[in-house]
Motif scaffolding. Structure first.
Motif, PDB file in Angstrom:
ATOM      1  N   ASP A  36       0.830  -1.201   0.000  1.00 47.95           N
ATOM      2  CA  ASP A  36       0.000   0.000   0.000  1.00 47.95           C
ATOM      3  C   ASP A  36       0.867   1.253   0.000  1.00 47.95           C
ATOM      4  O   ASP A  36       2.024   1.220   0.419  1.00 47.95           O
ATOM      5  CB  ASP A  36      -0.883   0.034   1.261  1.00 47.95           C
ATOM      6  CG  ASP A  36      -2.045  -0.939   1.156  1.00 47.95           C
ATOM      7  OD1 ASP A  36      -2.140  -1.633   0.137  1.00 47.95           O
ATOM      8  OD2 ASP A  36      -2.837  -0.984   2.114  1.00 47.95           O
TER       9      ASP A  36
ATOM     10  N   ASP B 176       0.121   3.929   1.759  1.00 48.92           N
ATOM     11  CA  ASP B 176      -0.136   4.780   2.922  1.00 48.92           C
ATOM     12  C   ASP B 176       0.794   4.512   4.100  1.00 48.92           C
ATOM     13  O   ASP B 176       0.521   4.936   5.215  1.00 48.92           O
ATOM     14  CB  ASP B 176      -1.599   4.614   3.361  1.00 48.92           C
ATOM     15  CG  ASP B 176      -1.928   3.173   3.693  1.00 48.92           C
ATOM     16  OD1 ASP B 176      -1.018   2.328   3.595  1.00 48.92           O
ATOM     17  OD2 ASP B 176      -3.086   2.889   4.038  1.00 48.92           O
TER      18      ASP B 176
ATOM     19  N   GLN C 203       1.243   1.937   5.739  1.00 50.09           N
ATOM     20  CA  GLN C 203       0.787   0.942   6.727  1.00 50.09           C
ATOM     21  C   GLN C 203       1.586  -0.342   6.579  1.00 50.09           C
ATOM     22  O   GLN C 203       1.672  -1.130   7.501  1.00 50.09           O
ATOM     23  CB  GLN C 203      -0.696   0.641   6.522  1.00 50.09           C
ATOM     24  CG  GLN C 203      -1.579   1.727   7.060  1.00 50.09           C
ATOM     25  CD  GLN C 203      -3.010   1.247   7.188  1.00 50.09           C
ATOM     26  OE1 GLN C 203      -3.693   1.058   6.192  1.00 50.09           O
ATOM     27  NE2 GLN C 203      -3.454   1.055   8.405  1.00 50.09           N
TER      28      GLN C 203
ATOM     29  N   ARG D 166      -2.326   4.380   9.665  1.00 47.23           N
ATOM     30  CA  ARG D 166      -2.235   5.133   8.419  1.00 47.23           C
ATOM     31  C   ARG D 166      -1.521   6.463   8.698  1.00 47.23           C
ATOM     32  O   ARG D 166      -1.886   7.172   9.626  1.00 47.23           O
ATOM     33  CB  ARG D 166      -3.647   5.409   7.917  1.00 47.23           C
ATOM     34  CG  ARG D 166      -3.766   5.415   6.444  1.00 47.23           C
ATOM     35  CD  ARG D 166      -5.223   5.561   6.072  1.00 47.23           C
ATOM     36  NE  ARG D 166      -5.442   5.100   4.710  1.00 47.23           N
ATOM     37  CZ  ARG D 166      -5.007   5.740   3.635  1.00 47.23           C
ATOM     38  NH1 ARG D 166      -4.360   6.870   3.767  1.00 47.23           N
ATOM     39  NH2 ARG D 166      -5.234   5.248   2.431  1.00 47.23           N
TER      40      ARG D 166
HETATM   41 MG    MG Z   1      -4.290   1.550   4.460  1.00 43.90          MG
END
Ligand code: MG
Ligand code: UDP
Length: 321
Positions: free
Chosen positions: A98, A100, A102, A205
């Motif tokens: 991802d 973001d 994370q 996040r």
């Molecule tokens: Mg995420």
């Protein structure tokens, strides 16, 4: 030397792109010192309407080669990943993560170590614990995995998402699957091959909020179940059979009561409750059948899962580290 493509779907992540690519570069240098591999980054912009694309264009001097594929609108994460797999189908492996933050870039090393040392075709990261999540979402995920894993031929690992590395064989097999409703978790499992899981604890996040609200997750789960399991249909028939048997027994009992015990037949209330209960059950069952028919309609149209607007080489990379 083998190249691993790092595939990152991006939807409105302007705030994380720079930090993410810096962390990735560090992680890749470390890994290249241990294993003889090169890296490159594939961003798939899934119709972002913030400055994500501009931020990616600013990476023209990035030490790792960077490719940007821009979809013509927001098609959803599953489609964005499919577009990225197509772009990386000539690389020796693809690592999906991802945007973001994370999925900690530091964990990439662990995934790649397992991938190379254990000679498997896919290594996925799974959430070690869901303790931070609410009771409701944990219950829903339990129901989801037990429903979707009712078949015994392939197993969709619990709490594992798209943070994973796939060998070229796996990528090509997934790309060969013709469906356009692409529930990736299911496709990863369906193709088979030797796999291994590595536990991880997702970070919070870094910016913004998750795109997947509880409703979107619920709909994704329904999509997944109806794409990969016919258990709900079986359950409907079993439930129907159970009710039919029970009502036959009850019918025999009423005749017995009337003939031999001479009691009067029970009142309106119980009939009303039964009729409305079964009305509800029938609507639910119709809804379930409807979900499957909807799936057939979507597949029958044979629309592509995404449309590409631009495919740009942002950075050539410095002669790979
Ligand atoms: Mg995420
Ligand atoms: N994403 C995407 N298209 C979408 C929604 C999300 O490409 O329509 C990307 C998003 O940019 C991120 C990843 O998918 O890189 C995971 O999204 P998010 O963090 O919202 O989901 P969660 O972490 O809650 O599963």
């Amino acid at each position: 030397m083998d190249t691993i493509a790092i595939l990152i779907p991006v939807f409105n992540e302007e705030k994380t792109i720079v930090e993410l690519t810096n962390e990735l570069e560090e992680a890749c240098v470390l890994i290249s010192n241990i294993h003889k591999v090169n890296f490159r980054i594939i961003f798939v912009d899934d119709g972002s309407n913030d400055k994500s694309v501009e931020k990616i264009f600013q990476l023209k001097d990035h030490p790792l080669p960077v490719q940007l594929i821009s979809l013509s609108r927001n098609f959803g994460k599953e489609s964005a990943i499919s577009a990225g797999l197509e772009a990386g189908k000539d690389d020796s492996a693809i690592l999906i993560m991802d945007a973001d933050l994370q999925h900690p870039p530091a964990l990439i090393q662990e995934l790649i170590n397992a991938y190379i040392n254990e000679n498997v075709d896919m290594v996925y990261a799974y959430k070690q614990s869901r303790k931070t999540e609410g009771v409701f979402s944990r219950l829903m995920s339990k129901i989801f995995y037990s429903l979707i894993n009712t078949n015994s031929r392939f197993y969709i690992p619990k709490d594992a998402g798209d943070f994973r590395i796939l060998s070229n064989k796996v990528v090509k097999s997934i790309l060969n699957l013709p469906e356009n409703e692409r529930f990736m978790k299911g496709l990863y499992a369906w193709v088979g091959f030797k796999v291994k899981g590595v536990p991880y604890t997702p970070k919070k996040r870094a910016h913004g909020v998750s795109f997947f609200s509880i409703w979107k997750l619920l709909f994704l789960a329904i999509d997944g179940i109806t794409s990969f399991s016919i258990a709900p249909l079986r359950m409907m028939s079993m439930f129907g059979l159970g009710i039919a048997i029970l009502s036959t027994l009850y019918f025999l009992f009423i005749i017995f009561e009337r003939l031999f015990l001479n009691t009067s037949i029970p009142g309106l209330a119980s009939i009303f409750v039964l009729v409305s209960f079964f009305g509800g059950v029938q609507l639910i069952c119709l809804g379930i059948i409807g979900e499957y028919i909807g799936k057939i309609l979507l597949e029958a149209k044979k629309r592509p899962p995404y449309v590409i607007d631009k495919d740009v080489e942002i950075s050539k990379g410095k002669s790979n580290s």
